[in-house]
Design an enzyme around this catalytic site. Structure first.
Site, PDB file in Angstrom:
ATOM      1  N   LYS A 144      32.346  51.421  50.067  1.00 33.65           N
ATOM      2  CA  LYS A 144      32.594  52.742  49.486  1.00 33.65           C
ATOM      3  C   LYS A 144      31.362  53.285  48.771  1.00 33.65           C
ATOM      4  CE  LYS A 144      37.624  52.935  48.944  1.00 33.65           C
ATOM      5  NZ  LYS A 144      37.936  52.000  50.018  1.00 33.65           N
ATOM      6  N   GLU A 228      35.245  56.866  39.623  1.00 34.91           N
ATOM      7  CA  GLU A 228      35.173  58.242  40.102  1.00 34.91           C
ATOM      8  C   GLU A 228      36.010  59.155  39.219  1.00 34.91           C
ATOM      9  OE1 GLU A 228      34.714  57.606  44.923  1.00 34.91           O
ATOM     10  OE2 GLU A 228      36.670  58.115  44.064  1.00 34.91           O
ATOM     11  N   HIS A 263      49.962  54.236  46.879  1.00 35.21           N
ATOM     12  CA  HIS A 263      48.684  54.669  47.472  1.00 35.21           C
ATOM     13  C   HIS A 263      48.672  54.481  48.988  1.00 35.21           C
ATOM     14  CE1 HIS A 263      47.016  55.207  43.478  1.00 35.21           C
ATOM     15  NE2 HIS A 263      47.319  53.966  43.160  1.00 35.21           N
ATOM     16  N   ARG A 320      38.046  53.642  62.951  1.00 28.30           N
ATOM     17  CA  ARG A 320      39.033  53.156  63.922  1.00 28.30           C
ATOM     18  C   ARG A 320      40.015  54.268  64.226  1.00 28.30           C
ATOM     19  NH1 ARG A 320      43.229  52.969  60.367  1.00 28.30           N
ATOM     20  NH2 ARG A 320      42.782  52.240  58.266  1.00 28.30           N
TER      21      ARG A 320
END
Length: 694
Positions: A144, A228, A263, A320
């Site tokens: 990430k 973040e 999530h 993917r």
């Protein structure tokens, strides 16, 4: 290449790909592929492959030996025990099967090895085509923090945050303060919501970071986190991208995946509601730039967070085919697996950007074995009864299971994806609700009722979605089930007796008064009381046959003293549905199924379960009168009879070891042994039928 610098040059295979991307490539026809996956995605890939004349090879674990994907494949090979780390995650075993079977290419599906750059490298080393992006692209997007650096250099907007290597608490606190609360803590190598924590205040940061690190270490073997800015009321909007080996790259528009639990996505739609053409183009262009920034090839998804002011930020790229790809196929009228095969053969993309158009609207609802009332706790068990809406060009049931299959503890509890399409969002949503009403599962907990409530929620119907939709509307979404109506209870009781009548008639029992219920005993009304148990409540129902020439009419007296007439009642569809006139309304083919000790009736969008007393349960049902049910989980240590043996009431049938004690299971009636499902040394779960005596 957008200033990738050292990141690209560190990976030789990625560098070779980028420098050769525009050279002439020879088309390499693929005639046989191995699908390195299981369940619905393996079946999905096989369907397209077979339609194109491509042979398919399946791999399977010991737990999956009787699975649908195994039976669908042209060839199937066992690769290990049930645990994924000993089977589906063993790249060397899969490569070996590819060589033995002569498969030229491997399709990884999603999950397992689909985003494993080492496996992509291994395929290349062994001369096998990996139907996916180059390993360098997987590596670049697998981190990430590194992927965000690449996106910044490529001019793709990113969420303000800290992605540095210094993981000390003092630095994380300092960076969080600069960003401003609330902040989101995420695992650097994370995915699927694991290692993700929302922190509202500085005093909670340390606990959030430590919790995230523990989960990240357990899930990914890497404790690093990033911080973040947490956007309030954000939407999760992702863009489907596709690139070939000739330098072409397009996007196939967006999907809105905002509605999530834990999530994880639960319902998706395409196109996204309330998205302007201008914003759609900006997000599509940014996604293509992201794909080009890492020299992408094949199918990929660029995920963005979309704020209330229509600003959007890069989250991550999934290298993917996504679980939710069917809704993109529905609105673009394209087969993305077919596109994958063409790109793997070094063909150019089938369409250019200006040729791609949005047609109508599509929803996907993920049907899970889980309990929404227990915070969506995943479940396992046997699909004792399974019936679905009829598939068509506008309705797809993407699944890897059949009636009688087990949802295993070893793998994801998703049972199916229900996908619908119609001309606009309102019509598509109505179609989805009707299809959910026709999706019937008995044997384990599912989220179908929850999906129905979600799809009828006023805010969802208005397209007012966000990632916090379920927590915000929890009270209305988790509302208790409506009480069972008098009509439903009367239909349930009548169907139970009609099943008993049908079972008795099939055995031509002339001594049973119920076998004569053809309307010819019009001067003799028969009565019977049924005592159901509904959850913790006992429900007494009196059913009286009131005749009528050639008719099966009943008067049902409920325990609330209400009287309901059930007229012209009859069973249909292998005795699994009942039709009748009740209180001036005609009920047509209402599903009523008996499994073990329970009758389940589906009516007016509701599913009700009623426990059946032994004295009224039809003998044709699973867990019938005379059946022996395991009192607890245990192991069969001895079987004392054979199928076909005549036995007496109280006679020992088998021995079972449970909780360090031996239990003798005895016959409850005089009769004959009809079935013995388990053998010596087999492990039996709680409340499983051990034998049936008839």
């Amino acid at each position: 290449m957008f200033g990738l610098g050292k990141l690209i040059k560190k990976d030789a295979s990625f560098y070779r790909y980028i420098t050769n991307v525009n050279k002439d490539l020879k088309i390499k026809p693929i005639t046989k592929i191995l699908i390195a996956n299981r369940g619905e995605i393996a079946c999905r890939v096989m369907r397209t492959a077979k339609s194109k004349g491509v042979k398919t090879v399946a791999v399977y674990s010991e737990a999956d030996k009787n699975s649908l994907h195994v039976s669908m494949a042209d060839e199937s090979y066992l690769i290990g025990p049930a645990a994924a780390k000993e089977s589906y995650l063993c790249g060397n075993k899969i490569i070996d099967v590819a060589k033995r079977s002569g498969a030229q290419a491997i399709h990884p599906g999603y999950g397992f090895l689909s985003e494993n750059s080492d496996f992509a490298d291994l395929c290349e080393k062994e001369g096998i085509i990996f139907i996916g992006p180059p390993s360098g692209a997987i590596k670049a997007m697998g981190s990430k923090s590194a992927s965000k650096d690449i996106m910044i250099k490529a001019g793709v907007p990113t969420i303000p945050g800290y992605h540095g290597e210094d993981q000390s608490m003092s630095v994380l606190k300092s960076e969080a303060a600069k960003i401003g609360y609330p902040v989101l803590i995420k695992a650097v190598m994370g995915g699927g919501g694991k290692g993700m924590r929302i922190v509202e205040r500085e005093e909670d940061l340390e606990d959030g970071v430590e919790s995230s690190k523990r989960e990240a270490t357990a899930s990914f073997g890497d404790s690093r986190v990033l911080v973040e800015k947490y956007l309030v009321h954000p939407r999760h909007v992702e863009i489907q991208v596709f690139a070939d080996r000739h330098g072409n790259c397009v996007h196939l528009f967006e999907r809105d995946c905002s509605v999530q639990r834990r999530h994880q996505k639960i319902i998706e739609e395409a196109p996204a509601p309330h998205l302007s053409e201008e914003l759609r183009k900006k997000m599509g262009d940014a996604a293509v730039a992201a794909a080009k920034a890492v020299g992408y090839v094949g199918a990929g998804t660029v995920e963005f967070i979309l704020s209330a002011d229509n600003s959007f930020f890069f989250m991550e790229m999934n290298t993917r085919l996504q679980v939710e790809h069917p809704i993109t196929e529905m609105i673009t009228k394209q087969d993305l697996v077919e596109w994958q095969l063409k790109v793997a053969e070094s063909q150019t993309l089938p369409m250019e950007q200006e040729q791609l158009k949005i047609h109508g609207h599509s929803f996907e609802a993920r049907i899970y074995a889980e309990n929404p009332d227990s915070d969506f706790l995943p479940g396992t068990g046997k699909l004792a009864h399974l019936s679905t809406p009829t598939p068509s060009d506008t309705l797809r049931v993407e699944t890897g299971v059949r009636q009688g299959d087990e949802v295993s503890v070893y793998y994801d509890p998703m049972i199916a994806k229900l996908v619908v399409w119609d001309q606009d969002r309102e019509k598509a949503l109505r179609y989805l609700r009707n299809a959910l009403d026709e999706y019937h599962i008995i044997g384990l907990n599912t989220n179908i009722s929850f999906l129905k409530r979600l799809s009828t929620h006023p805010s969802f119907m208005a397209g007012e979605v966000e990632t916090g939709f379920i927590p915000i509307h929890r009270e209305s979404l988790m509302a208790p089930q409506a009480p069972m109506s008098d009509d439903s209870l009367a239909l349930a009781a009548t169907s139970l007796l009609l099943k008993e009548i049908a079972q008795q008639k099939s055995k031509e029992d002339p001594n049973s008064p119920w076998s004569s219920l053809g309307g010819f005993r019009i001067n003799h009304n028969l009565k019977k009381q049924v005592n159901f148990n509904q959850k913790d409540n006992k429900v007494a129902v009196n059913v009286e046959f009131i005749g009528g020439i050639g008719k099966q009419n009943f008067k049902v007296t409920l325990d609330n003293a209400n009287v309901v007439e059930v007229l012209d009642a009859k069973l249909n569809q292998n005795n699994e549905t009942i039709s009748a006139h009740v209180n001036g309304r005609f009920y047509n083919n209402i599903k009523s199924v008996i499994v073990k000790d329970t009758l389940t009736i589906f009516n007016d969008g509701q599913q009700y379960q009623l426990d059946i007393p032994q004295d009224v349960k039809p003998k044709g049902a699973d867990g019938v009168l005379g059946s022996l049910v395991s009192p607890m989980p245990g192991k069969i240590t001895k079987v004392m009879v054979n199928v076909g043996d005549s036995v007496k009431k109280g006679q020992p049938i088998l021995l079972m070891e449970a909780m360090k004690m031996e239990h003798t299971i005895r016959s409850p009636i005089d009769g004959k042994v009809e079935s013995l499902p388990y053998n010596v040394n087999e492990i039996v779960e709680d409340k499983k039928t051990l034998a049936v005596i008839v």
